[in-house]
Write a protein that holds these residues in place. Structure first.
Motif, PDB file in Angstrom:
ATOM      1  N   SER A  93      17.145  -0.541  20.736  1.00 36.69           N
ATOM      2  CA  SER A  93      16.540   0.024  19.529  1.00 36.69           C
ATOM      3  C   SER A  93      17.352   1.193  18.998  1.00 36.69           C
ATOM      4  O   SER A  93      17.770   2.079  19.757  1.00 36.69           O
ATOM      5  N   SER A 110      17.376   3.894  22.036  1.00 33.67           N
ATOM      6  CA  SER A 110      16.263   3.649  22.946  1.00 33.67           C
ATOM      7  C   SER A 110      16.332   2.202  23.429  1.00 33.67           C
ATOM      8  O   SER A 110      16.928   1.358  22.762  1.00 33.67           O
ATOM      9  N   ILE A 112      13.760  -0.869  25.035  1.00 34.73           N
ATOM     10  CA  ILE A 112      12.421  -1.338  25.354  1.00 34.73           C
ATOM     11  C   ILE A 112      12.532  -2.496  26.339  1.00 34.73           C
ATOM     12  O   ILE A 112      13.281  -3.438  26.109  1.00 34.73           O
ATOM     13  N   ASN A 116      11.376   2.792  30.906  1.00 32.91           N
ATOM     14  CA  ASN A 116      10.712   4.094  30.899  1.00 32.91           C
ATOM     15  C   ASN A 116       9.208   3.845  30.889  1.00 32.91           C
ATOM     16  O   ASN A 116       8.600   3.702  29.838  1.00 32.91           O
ATOM     17  N   ASP A 129       5.071   0.842  28.770  1.00 33.86           N
ATOM     18  CA  ASP A 129       6.429   1.123  28.331  1.00 33.86           C
ATOM     19  C   ASP A 129       6.390   2.191  27.233  1.00 33.86           C
ATOM     20  O   ASP A 129       6.001   1.924  26.098  1.00 33.86           O
ATOM     21  N   GLU A 131       8.738   3.477  25.598  1.00 31.81           N
ATOM     22  CA  GLU A 131       9.683   3.255  24.503  1.00 31.81           C
ATOM     23  C   GLU A 131       9.133   2.363  23.394  1.00 31.81           C
ATOM     24  O   GLU A 131       9.685   2.321  22.309  1.00 31.81           O
ATOM     25  N   LYS A 132       8.041   1.678  23.656  1.00 30.35           N
ATOM     26  CA  LYS A 132       7.391   0.930  22.584  1.00 30.35           C
ATOM     27  C   LYS A 132       6.809   1.882  21.545  1.00 30.35           C
ATOM     28  O   LYS A 132       6.528   1.484  20.412  1.00 30.35           O
ATOM     29  N   ARG A 134       8.420   4.918  20.957  1.00 30.81           N
ATOM     30  CA  ARG A 134       9.460   5.899  20.645  1.00 30.81           C
ATOM     31  C   ARG A 134       9.607   6.112  19.146  1.00 30.81           C
ATOM     32  O   ARG A 134       9.756   7.253  18.677  1.00 30.81           O
ATOM     33  N   ILE A 188      12.216  13.055  27.897  1.00 29.46           N
ATOM     34  CA  ILE A 188      12.888  11.972  28.616  1.00 29.46           C
ATOM     35  C   ILE A 188      13.388  12.525  29.946  1.00 29.46           C
ATOM     36  O   ILE A 188      14.056  13.555  29.987  1.00 29.46           O
ATOM     37  N   PHE A 196      19.514   4.765  30.009  1.00 25.99           N
ATOM     38  CA  PHE A 196      19.749   4.430  28.609  1.00 25.99           C
ATOM     39  C   PHE A 196      21.233   4.501  28.263  1.00 25.99           C
ATOM     40  O   PHE A 196      21.739   3.672  27.512  1.00 25.99           O
TER      41      PHE A 196
END
Length: 225
Positions: A93, A110, A112, A116, A129, A131-132, A134, A188, A196
């Motif tokens: 992402s 990022s 997904i 994280n 998650d 990052e969904k 973010r 983070i 990442f």
């Protein structure tokens, strides 16, 4: 679940987009299946520590949501779990926008796919998650801190609309002060940032571009042997 997130369950209109607590839950064992191998240009991943060491922290004001362009690309990785090969699909992402402060286009990087995750407060068998969410966290943050690699920062080919400068989220500095889940949502962890960077080097940079930027340094450090 804190009051800040609970108050936003009815809609995604004002803050945090789709509600963090309602994100599709992923069992821990599933979230870890594809994380043993990275796929992509795996030869680049040993450079992650050096990439991070040669990065600086910048403070980035976030523009209005309509000025932000999300870009998502999927990739697959294969890992062995319990003697069986599993193929997992993850998402690379980029949250792209023009920064008047730095006079260049930036892209918050990022991934997904269970890289994280935090444990559900109501069911310890499920993990979410982060990052969904973010993009929503970036949208709602007035200012963030982020890492930027010096080599890319000084390379004139980066920072354009077609090739935004990659930055890595560290922390939301303003805009979400009422959210109590700072560790989960607003920061983070160093271990996640390293993962990442590894994923970015493996999947975000073409091998020829990685070689152009960091090939000599890899050779100097003896990382390409």
């Amino acid at each position: 679940m804190n009051d800040f997130i609970r108050s936003r369950i009815p809609s995604i209109a004002s803050n945090l987009g789709t509600v963090f607590a309602l994100t599709v839950a992923t069992p821990l064992v599933v979230s870890l299946i594809a994380k043993f191998t990275l796929g992509g240009n795996k030869a680049a991943t040993p450079y992650a520590d050096t990439y991070i060491q040669n990065s600086d922290t910048i403070v980035v004001p976030i523009p209005f949501v309509t000025a932000i362009t999300p870009i998502h690309k999927t990739f697959t990785s294969r890992a062995w779990f319990a003697g069986t090969a599993h193929t997992e699909v993850s998402t690379y992402s980029q949250i792209c926008f023009y920064s008047p402060k730095y006079k260049r286009y930036l892209a918050v990087i990022s991934f997904i796919g269970g890289y994280n995750v935090v444990q559900s407060e109501t069911d310890e068998k499920f993990w979410y998650d982060v990052e969904k969410e973010r993009s929503s966290i970036i949208y709602d943050s007035k200012t963030i801190s982020a890492y930027v690699n010096r080599t890319q920062w000084h390379d004139p080919s980066y920072g354009t609309k077609d090739n935004p400068l990659p930055i890595f989220f560290i922390k939301s500095l303003t805009g979400l002060e009422s959210c109590a889940s700072e560790t989960d949502l607003l920061t983070i962890k160093p271990s996640v940032n390293k993962r990442f960077v590894e994923l970015y080097l493996a999947h975000g940079l073409k091998p020829k571009e990685f070689e152009r930027l960091y090939g000599r340094d890899m050779e100097r450090l003896g990382l390409n042997e």
